[in-house]
Design an enzyme around this catalytic site. Structure first.
Site, short mmCIF file in Angstrom:
data_model
loop_
_atom_site.label_atom_id
_atom_site.label_comp_id
_atom_site.label_asym_id
_atom_site.label_seq_id
_atom_site.Cartn_x
_atom_site.Cartn_y
_atom_site.Cartn_z
N CYS A 88 -0.11 36.71 -11.58
CA CYS A 88 1.57 36.41 -11.80
C CYS A 88 1.86 37.85 -12.43
O CYS A 88 2.90 38.53 -11.91
CB CYS A 88 1.73 35.30 -12.32
SG CYS A 88 3.67 35.13 -12.37
N CYS A 183 2.61 27.47 -15.59
CA CYS A 183 3.88 27.27 -15.39
C CYS A 183 3.91 26.06 -14.39
O CYS A 183 4.81 25.22 -14.42
CB CYS A 183 4.90 28.40 -15.29
SG CYS A 183 4.55 29.13 -13.68
#
Length: 337
Positions: A88, A183
């Site tokens: 990410c 997340c």
């Protein structure tokens, strides 16, 4: 002073990072990433109002799904252990997000990462900090161009100090709880697969001779080095050594057979050095919580072979290995194969 795009979630780290930049005279604007259908910018809006800065919103839901969430699932389905935060950072935050910031006329993208960016000679790298919040490992796949356009205002600070300073500035985020480690996973990654309707067939646990030791619940439920939850009775504790998606078998071994003498790493990303010298001896961190082990490094065609000097270690395919010198400067990184 420069125009700074601040990646802001509304948490204490990114908000205090913005406060630091503003206090130093930078022109700062916030940027909130929408990564999920239900992700709301409310807290980022509040933080930007408190900092008195403009907020941009960038919708990367589809890109995050393909580049991070699908990668995460596919790695487990391939018998590997993914690093979604590292991917990410490389592809989303300092990939598409940085690209957006530059196209909008910003000079740098700042984040609330706990990372000490340094420039040695002509190359950018990071220096590991001696505290548990250090996030240089999770930034180790960034390119030179990405690092050159990145700012990490929290630098050498520790989380406790950031909270203390944020409280002194009377930022409402000072006592806000930390965000999830990954997340998009609220509890356990196995429950994530279940919620996504990702299922795999059961298969066999085997030993080195191929003898069946029991039945496993599907390869996505296990990682290399795992000991707990195997459900196999044996005279000694057993550990996951290899996961073979082709045969749908998981190799179990005792502790003496778990550790490797060498580590094989591909997809090398050079940081503090631009090539690997002969007979290089350095320290490798083969997972985020690793304490580091001394290795002798050799470049072999398109991969690096790292031989452990003192202690053998576990090799988890798919994880990132970070190589540092004695002073903690990141030299290069790559993916364990």
């Amino acid at each position: 002073m420069g125009k700074i795009c601040l990646a802001i979630s509304g948490g204490v780290d990114s908000t205090f990072a913005g406060s630091l930049l503003i206090s130093k005279g930078f022109e700062v604007q916030g940027l909130f990433l929408q990564l999920f259908d239900d992700s709301k910018p409310d807290e980022a809006v509040s933080a930007c109002e408190e900092l008195n800065i403009k907020l941009h919103i960038l919708d990367l839901r589809e890109e995050f799904k393909t580049k991070v969430r699908e990668y995460f699932a596919n790695e487990y389905l391939s018998g590997r252990t993914p690093n979604p935060c590292i991917v990410c950072n490389r592809d989303i935050k300092f990939g598409l997000m940085l690209e957006y910031a530059i196209n909008q006329g910003f000079d740098y993208l700042a984040t609330g990462h706990y990372a000490n960016k340094v420039k040695r000679d002509s190359r950018f790298t990071f220096r590991k900090m001696n505290h548990k919040q250090d996030q240089s490992y999770f930034l180790s796949l960034l390119s030179q161009e990405q690092i050159s356009k990145a700012m990490f205002p929290l630098g050498n600070l520790e989380k406790s100090k950031v909270r203390e300073l944020a409280a002194q500035k009377e930022l409402v985020q000072a006592h806000k709880k930390d965000s999830l480690e990954i997340c998009f996973i609220e509890s356990d990654y196995r429950s994530y697969f279940k919620n996504q309707n990702i299922t795999v067939p059961k298969g066999n646990f085997v030993d080195k001779s191929g003898l069946v030791l029991g039945e496993h619940d599907g390869i996505i439920n296990y990682t290399v080095g795992q000991r707990r939850g195997l459900g196999v009775s044996y005279k000694e504790p057993l550990f996951v050594k290899e996961i073979n998606p082709k045969t749908n078998e998981i190799l179990l071994v005792t502790k003496k057979d778990l550790y490797e003498d060498k580590l094989i790493v591909k997809d090398i990303n050079f940081l503090g050095i631009e090539n690997i010298p002969d007979d290089l001896i350095c320290t490798v961190f083969n997972r985020s919580q690793s304490k580091g082990e001394k290795v002798k490094v050799a470049l072999k065609d398109d991969f690096v072979e790292a031989t452990y000097i003192e202690n053998r270690s576990i090799s988890s395919p798919g994880q990132t290995a970070v190589f540092c010198d004695d002073d903690g400067y990141l030299l290069f990184s790559g993916v364990i194969t």
